[in-house]
Write a protein that holds these residues in place. Sequence first.
Motif, short mmCIF file in Angstrom:
data_model
loop_
_atom_site.label_atom_id
_atom_site.label_comp_id
_atom_site.label_asym_id
_atom_site.label_seq_id
_atom_site.Cartn_x
_atom_site.Cartn_y
_atom_site.Cartn_z
N THR A 9 0.86 -1.09 -0.23
CA THR A 9 -0.11 0.13 -0.08
C THR A 9 0.87 1.33 0.10
O THR A 9 1.71 1.20 0.68
N ILE A 10 0.57 2.31 -0.87
CA ILE A 10 1.30 3.20 -1.12
C ILE A 10 0.20 4.50 -0.65
O ILE A 10 -0.74 4.30 -1.37
N ASN A 11 0.57 5.31 0.32
CA ASN A 11 -0.28 6.27 0.45
C ASN A 11 0.07 7.73 -0.03
O ASN A 11 1.00 8.08 -0.14
N ILE A 12 -1.11 8.50 -0.51
CA ILE A 12 -0.82 9.55 -1.14
C ILE A 12 -1.58 10.45 -0.32
O ILE A 12 -2.83 10.50 0.19
N GLY A 13 -0.81 11.42 0.18
CA GLY A 13 -1.15 12.37 1.16
C GLY A 13 -1.70 13.92 0.64
O GLY A 13 -1.91 13.81 -0.77
N LYS A 14 -1.71 14.80 1.35
CA LYS A 14 -2.21 16.18 1.01
C LYS A 14 -1.32 16.72 -0.13
O LYS A 14 -1.86 17.48 -1.03
N ALA A 15 -0.08 16.28 0.01
CA ALA A 15 0.74 16.96 -1.21
C ALA A 15 0.56 16.37 -2.76
O ALA A 15 0.98 16.83 -3.51
N GLY A 16 -0.21 15.28 -2.63
CA GLY A 16 -0.62 14.64 -4.02
C GLY A 16 0.66 13.69 -4.40
O GLY A 16 1.27 13.39 -3.63
#
Length: 77
Positions: A9-16
């Motif tokens: 799983t790769i998390n995509i945060g607020k920075a996109g």
Amino acid sequence: MNRALSAITINIGKAGINDNVIEEITRQIKAQEIVKLRFAKGISSEKEMYITQIVEKTNSKLIDLRGNVAVIYKKKR
């Protein structure tokens, strides 16, 4: 066992997404074939755009989208 359950799983945060994120997704999809992308709740409005960019740049396919989690697949050559 379902391979999607054991996928990284790769998390995509607020920075996109940026080039580093795309490179990491590309590395993982080459190794695993299936990668889960978990999007932060705060970017759900941009999620579709990010998924489209990721699929195009990694030459993969979106195989599942549930809530804030997308699963992409690319067959090993």
